[in-house]
Design a protein around this motif. Structure first.
Motif, PDB file in Angstrom:
ATOM      1  N   LEU A  78     -12.454 -57.839 -16.962  1.00  0.00           N
ATOM      2  CA  LEU A  78     -11.566 -58.494 -15.999  1.00  0.00           C
ATOM      3  C   LEU A  78     -10.412 -57.569 -15.638  1.00  0.00           C
ATOM      4  N   THR A  79      -9.779 -57.835 -14.490  1.00  0.00           N
ATOM      5  CA  THR A  79      -8.572 -57.104 -14.126  1.00  0.00           C
ATOM      6  C   THR A  79      -7.438 -57.549 -15.034  1.00  0.00           C
ATOM      7  N   TYR A  80      -6.371 -56.757 -15.064  1.00  0.00           N
ATOM      8  CA  TYR A  80      -5.295 -56.993 -16.028  1.00  0.00           C
ATOM      9  C   TYR A  80      -4.448 -58.225 -15.707  1.00  0.00           C
ATOM     10  N   ASP A  81      -3.951 -58.341 -14.486  1.00  0.00           N
ATOM     11  CA  ASP A  81      -3.013 -59.415 -14.149  1.00  0.00           C
ATOM     12  C   ASP A  81      -3.699 -60.732 -13.789  1.00  0.00           C
ATOM     13  N   LEU A  82      -4.651 -60.678 -12.889  1.00  0.00           N
ATOM     14  CA  LEU A  82      -5.253 -61.894 -12.350  1.00  0.00           C
ATOM     15  C   LEU A  82      -6.550 -62.296 -13.046  1.00  0.00           C
ATOM     16  N   ASN A  83      -7.022 -61.474 -13.965  1.00  0.00           N
ATOM     17  CA  ASN A  83      -8.270 -61.742 -14.692  1.00  0.00           C
ATOM     18  C   ASN A  83      -9.455 -61.991 -13.754  1.00  0.00           C
ATOM     19  N   ILE A  84      -9.561 -61.150 -12.729  1.00  0.00           N
ATOM     20  CA  ILE A  84     -10.680 -61.211 -11.791  1.00  0.00           C
ATOM     21  C   ILE A  84     -11.816 -60.361 -12.366  1.00  0.00           C
ATOM     22  N   PRO A  85     -13.037 -60.864 -12.355  1.00  0.00           N
ATOM     23  CA  PRO A  85     -14.156 -60.044 -12.846  1.00  0.00           C
ATOM     24  C   PRO A  85     -14.298 -58.763 -12.012  1.00  0.00           C
ATOM     25  N   THR A  86     -14.568 -57.651 -12.689  1.00  0.00           N
ATOM     26  CA  THR A  86     -14.679 -56.379 -11.985  1.00  0.00           C
ATOM     27  C   THR A  86     -16.110 -56.058 -11.547  1.00  0.00           C
ATOM     28  N   TRP A  87     -17.090 -56.784 -12.060  1.00  0.00           N
ATOM     29  CA  TRP A  87     -18.475 -56.449 -11.725  1.00  0.00           C
ATOM     30  C   TRP A  87     -18.772 -56.522 -10.222  1.00  0.00           C
ATOM     31  N   PRO A  88     -18.156 -57.432  -9.437  1.00  0.00           N
ATOM     32  CA  PRO A  88     -18.463 -57.411  -7.997  1.00  0.00           C
ATOM     33  C   PRO A  88     -18.038 -56.103  -7.322  1.00  0.00           C
ATOM     34  N   PHE A  89     -16.947 -55.510  -7.777  1.00  0.00           N
ATOM     35  CA  PHE A  89     -16.516 -54.227  -7.211  1.00  0.00           C
ATOM     36  C   PHE A  89     -17.543 -53.139  -7.542  1.00  0.00           C
ATOM     37  N   PHE A  90     -18.013 -53.148  -8.780  1.00  0.00           N
ATOM     38  CA  PHE A  90     -19.040 -52.187  -9.169  1.00  0.00           C
ATOM     39  C   PHE A  90     -20.333 -52.442  -8.405  1.00  0.00           C
ATOM     40  N   ALA A  91     -20.640 -53.707  -8.143  1.00  0.00           N
ATOM     41  CA  ALA A  91     -21.861 -54.042  -7.393  1.00  0.00           C
ATOM     42  C   ALA A  91     -21.769 -53.550  -5.947  1.00  0.00           C
ATOM     43  N   ILE A  92     -20.588 -53.644  -5.340  1.00  0.00           N
ATOM     44  CA  ILE A  92     -20.413 -53.141  -3.973  1.00  0.00           C
ATOM     45  C   ILE A  92     -20.544 -51.620  -3.948  1.00  0.00           C
ATOM     46  N   ALA A  93     -19.992 -50.959  -4.965  1.00  0.00           N
ATOM     47  CA  ALA A  93     -20.150 -49.504  -5.067  1.00  0.00           C
ATOM     48  C   ALA A  93     -21.627 -49.148  -5.246  1.00  0.00           C
ATOM     49  N   TRP A  94     -22.323 -49.905  -6.085  1.00  0.00           N
ATOM     50  CA  TRP A  94     -23.754 -49.679  -6.299  1.00  0.00           C
ATOM     51  C   TRP A  94     -24.537 -49.867  -4.997  1.00  0.00           C
ATOM     52  N   ALA A  95     -24.159 -50.863  -4.211  1.00  0.00           N
ATOM     53  CA  ALA A  95     -24.824 -51.084  -2.915  1.00  0.00           C
ATOM     54  C   ALA A  95     -24.634 -49.867  -2.004  1.00  0.00           C
ATOM     55  N   GLY A  96     -23.467 -49.235  -2.061  1.00  0.00           N
ATOM     56  CA  GLY A  96     -23.252 -48.008  -1.302  1.00  0.00           C
ATOM     57  C   GLY A  96     -24.178 -46.898  -1.754  1.00  0.00           C
ATOM     58  N   ASP A  97     -24.388 -46.822  -3.065  1.00  0.00           N
ATOM     59  CA  ASP A  97     -25.308 -45.820  -3.598  1.00  0.00           C
ATOM     60  C   ASP A  97     -26.744 -46.114  -3.176  1.00  0.00           C
ATOM     61  N   VAL A  98     -27.116 -47.381  -3.152  1.00  0.00           N
ATOM     62  CA  VAL A  98     -28.448 -47.764  -2.671  1.00  0.00           C
ATOM     63  C   VAL A  98     -28.599 -47.354  -1.206  1.00  0.00           C
ATOM     64  N   CYS A  99     -27.544 -47.582  -0.420  1.00  0.00           N
ATOM     65  CA  CYS A  99     -27.577 -47.172   0.984  1.00  0.00           C
ATOM     66  C   CYS A  99     -27.711 -45.658   1.114  1.00  0.00           C
ATOM     67  N   ALA A 100     -27.089 -44.912   0.207  1.00  0.00           N
ATOM     68  CA  ALA A 100     -27.233 -43.455   0.229  1.00  0.00           C
ATOM     69  C   ALA A 100     -28.690 -43.067   0.011  1.00  0.00           C
ATOM     70  N   VAL A 101     -29.360 -43.723  -0.939  1.00  0.00           N
ATOM     71  CA  VAL A 101     -30.776 -43.431  -1.182  1.00  0.00           C
ATOM     72  C   VAL A 101     -31.603 -43.751   0.066  1.00  0.00           C
ATOM     73  N   VAL A 102     -31.306 -44.876   0.703  1.00  0.00           N
ATOM     74  CA  VAL A 102     -32.029 -45.256   1.924  1.00  0.00           C
ATOM     75  C   VAL A 102     -31.813 -44.211   3.020  1.00  0.00           C
ATOM     76  N   LEU A 103     -30.571 -43.803   3.214  1.00  0.00           N
ATOM     77  CA  LEU A 103     -30.285 -42.820   4.267  1.00  0.00           C
ATOM     78  C   LEU A 103     -30.892 -41.458   3.956  1.00  0.00           C
ATOM     79  N   ILE A 104     -30.892 -41.069   2.688  1.00  0.00           N
ATOM     80  CA  ILE A 104     -31.529 -39.799   2.328  1.00  0.00           C
ATOM     81  C   ILE A 104     -33.035 -39.898   2.563  1.00  0.00           C
ATOM     82  N   GLY A 105     -33.601 -41.070   2.280  1.00  0.00           N
ATOM     83  CA  GLY A 105     -35.023 -41.283   2.571  1.00  0.00           C
ATOM     84  C   GLY A 105     -35.318 -41.175   4.054  1.00  0.00           C
TER      85      GLY A 105
END
Length: 170
Positions: A120-147
């Protein structure tokens, strides 16, 4: 000029990357103004900035992967003929696809880990996994574009242009 499905996918991914650049810039600007002018801050602004910067990096990789506008060293490439240049481009793109695909698999492991560990984040205790998931989606898009780039290098090299504006005007 009628744009095909692949071109629309490429444009959409590039626009998303640009939006993330704007979000990071807005976060930094607002944080600085609040801190310097009003002597206050956004709760979790450090966490948001850090997580948004991670998202920006992976979507930036996606945006530069297709166009080939990233930093390159082309000493050997510039000294060979057109057929060898194309072969080098195909080989380099395949190596890039392999590396980014492995990176994408490892980043998915990070998404799963932050989900399982309930990070979770420090102050608001928001889960951080959605941010990592959005970053991962960008990486998936990179694989698609390289393909897509690899496909076009092999089968449709005329669709790749060193100048994106030239391709759009044709």
């Amino acid at each position: 000029m009628k744009r095909n499905f692949m071109d629309r996918v490429i444009d959409s991914i590039e626009w998303l990357a640009a939006i993330f650049v704007g979000l990071v810039a807005a976060d930094i600007f607002i944080s600085v103004v609040l801190r310097k002018v009003f002597n206050t801050s956004i709760p979790d602004s450090y966490d948001f900035g850090r997580l948004l910067l991670g998202i920006l990096i992976f979507w930036g990789i996606a945006a530069t992967s297709y166009r080939g506008t990233h930093i390159t060293v082309d000493l050997v490439w510039s000294s060979v003929g057109p057929r060898m240049k194309r072969a080098i481009d195909i080989f380099a793109t395949l190596v890039l696809m392999f590396v980014v695909t492995v990176q994408t698999a490892m980043l998915f492991d990070k998404v799963r880990g932050t989900w399982n560990d309930n990070v979770l984040t420090y102050d608001l205790n928001i889960p951080t996994w959605p941010f990592f998931a959005i970053a991962w989606a960008g990486d998936v898009c990179a694989v698609v574009l390289i393909g897509i780039r690899t496909w076009r290098l092999i089968f449709q090299p005329e669709l790749l242009s060193s100048k994106p504006e030239t391709q759009a005007n044709e």
